[in-house]
Write a protein that holds these residues in place. Structure first.
Motif, PDB file in Angstrom:
ATOM      1  N   GLU A   1       0.815  -1.215   0.000  1.00 22.60           N
ATOM      2  CA  GLU A   1       0.000   0.000   0.000  1.00 22.60           C
ATOM      3  C   GLU A   1       0.849   1.265   0.000  1.00 22.60           C
ATOM      4  O   GLU A   1       0.436   2.298  -0.552  1.00 22.60           O
ATOM      5  CB  GLU A   1      -0.929  -0.002   1.209  1.00 22.60           C
ATOM      6  N   ASN A   2       2.049   1.217   0.594  1.00 23.00           N
ATOM      7  CA  ASN A   2       2.796   2.451   0.841  1.00 23.00           C
ATOM      8  C   ASN A   2       4.092   2.621   0.058  1.00 23.00           C
ATOM      9  O   ASN A   2       4.571   3.753  -0.081  1.00 23.00           O
ATOM     10  CB  ASN A   2       3.121   2.560   2.342  1.00 23.00           C
TER      11      ASN A   2
ATOM     12  N   GLY B   1       4.842   2.600  -3.037  1.00 22.29           N
ATOM     13  CA  GLY B   1       4.766   3.397  -4.255  1.00 22.29           C
ATOM     14  C   GLY B   1       4.850   4.890  -4.027  1.00 22.29           C
ATOM     15  O   GLY B   1       5.158   5.650  -4.955  1.00 22.29           O
ATOM     16  N   SER B   2       4.602   5.334  -2.797  1.00 20.70           N
ATOM     17  CA  SER B   2       4.653   6.763  -2.502  1.00 20.70           C
ATOM     18  C   SER B   2       6.039   7.211  -2.046  1.00 20.70           C
ATOM     19  O   SER B   2       6.267   8.410  -1.830  1.00 20.70           O
ATOM     20  CB  SER B   2       3.625   7.111  -1.418  1.00 20.70           C
TER      21      SER B   2
ATOM     22  N   THR C   1       9.669   8.377  -2.430  1.00 25.85           N
ATOM     23  CA  THR C   1      10.403   9.047  -3.510  1.00 25.85           C
ATOM     24  C   THR C   1      11.886   9.223  -3.217  1.00 25.85           C
ATOM     25  O   THR C   1      12.631   9.690  -4.077  1.00 25.85           O
ATOM     26  CB  THR C   1       9.794  10.435  -3.783  1.00 25.85           C
TER      27      THR C   1
ATOM     28  N   GLU D   1      13.034   8.928   2.882  1.00 24.04           N
ATOM     29  CA  GLU D   1      11.668   8.544   3.208  1.00 24.04           C
ATOM     30  C   GLU D   1      11.579   7.058   3.561  1.00 24.04           C
ATOM     31  O   GLU D   1      10.842   6.673   4.470  1.00 24.04           O
ATOM     32  CB  GLU D   1      10.732   8.853   2.036  1.00 24.04           C
TER      33      GLU D   1
ATOM     34  N   ARG E   1       8.640   2.948  -7.584  1.00 23.13           N
ATOM     35  CA  ARG E   1       7.385   3.529  -8.061  1.00 23.13           C
ATOM     36  C   ARG E   1       6.862   2.819  -9.313  1.00 23.13           C
ATOM     37  O   ARG E   1       5.793   3.165  -9.824  1.00 23.13           O
ATOM     38  CB  ARG E   1       7.566   5.021  -8.337  1.00 23.13           C
TER      39      ARG E   1
END
Length: 265
Positions: free
Chosen positions: A44-45, A47-48, A50, A54, A122
């Motif tokens: 769920e997370n 892909g965000s 960058t 992070e 991503r």
């Protein structure tokens, strides 16, 4: 981790049992609620994300990511891991390129930070690729909590045929094995080499590994490990030798012979 693998005996006999039951046991681990939650969170997370910063700031994402490459012991070393990721793998002086353990390079390469391009995290299918590795490594980790030799054997059975299938110069493949800590331990043990061999000149180390491979396996070619029978022979040698190394110094010759016979059964 609530899942505990069933390994009723050590050595080669235990290895054969583990192989016969691996599909069912691995499925049991994969179905565990804790693993399912970790996988759902990652999917769920990720892909965000960058940047390397992070990723290392998200404990759960980082734990899954490191575990997928067998690097979970580095979870507290956030600065080190961020440096590995930020450097990428393109420049020769990137940190992962200068480390002997090439799992760090593989980890950095998989995420694709350290370039002007978007990170690979991503792209479609990225989560699936990492989670496949995460499940395999999680099973190996659970096995290792019961029997460390079995964990090393599982890792070798997964990684070595893939490496052998890549092709390329034989000496280069040996150097990659020598730079992979778990694989190196399997070969050092199977060949009866002391860990101090790692202090020798790299070319000398290469010669020793190739000579032992010729003596014990009949060939020094890494490509032989695409053959399941050759892999099985390596596992037999590794597990038998490891059992011998664990015997007390007062062990009788009859006991040693029994271990060798069990290893060859």
């Amino acid at each position: 981790m609530s899942f505990t693998p069933v390994i009723p005996m050590g050595g080669y006999a235990g290895w054969r049992f583990l192989n016969r039951t691996m599909e069912q046991q691995s499925a049991s681990l994969s179905a565990s609620p804790s693993l399912q939650r970790d996988m759902a969170y990652f999917r769920e997370n990720i892909g965000s994300v960058t940047s390397a910063e992070e990723l290392v700031q998200d404990y759960r994402l980082l734990r899954v990511s490191l575990t997928a490459f067998g690097l979970q012991d580095d979870l507290p070393n956030k600065y080190f891991i961020q440096r590995i990721l930020d450097d990428g793998v393109v420049d020769d002086d990137a940190l992962s390129n200068r480390l002997a353990d090439k799992r760090y390079r593989e980890f950095s390469e998989a995420f694709g930070f350290g370039t002007s391009l978007p990170p690979l995290s991503r792209l479609p299918g990225f989560a699936d690729r990492i989670l496949d590795r995460f499940q395999a490594q999680s099973f190996e980790q659970a096995v290792g909590e019961v029997d460390g030799d079995m964990r090393l054997a599982l890792n070798a059975a997964r990684e070595l045929p893939e490496l052998a299938a890549e092709g390329g110069k034989n000496s280069t493949l040996w150097f990659r094995i020598m730079g992979n800590t778990p694989l190196r331990e399997v070969f050092e043990t199977a060949f009866g080499l002391p860990s101090s061999v790692g202090t020798l000149d790299l070319d000398r180390q290469l010669g020793i590994f190739q000579e032992r491979a010729e003596d014990m396996l009949g060939s020094s070619e890494i490509s032989q490990f695409t053959d399941p029978d050759r892999m099985d022979e390596l596992m037999r040698q590794f597990l038998a030798r490891s059992q011998l190394n664990q015997l007390p110094t007062t062990t009788t010759s009859a006991s040693i012979a029994l271990v060798l016979l069990q290893g060859g059964g």
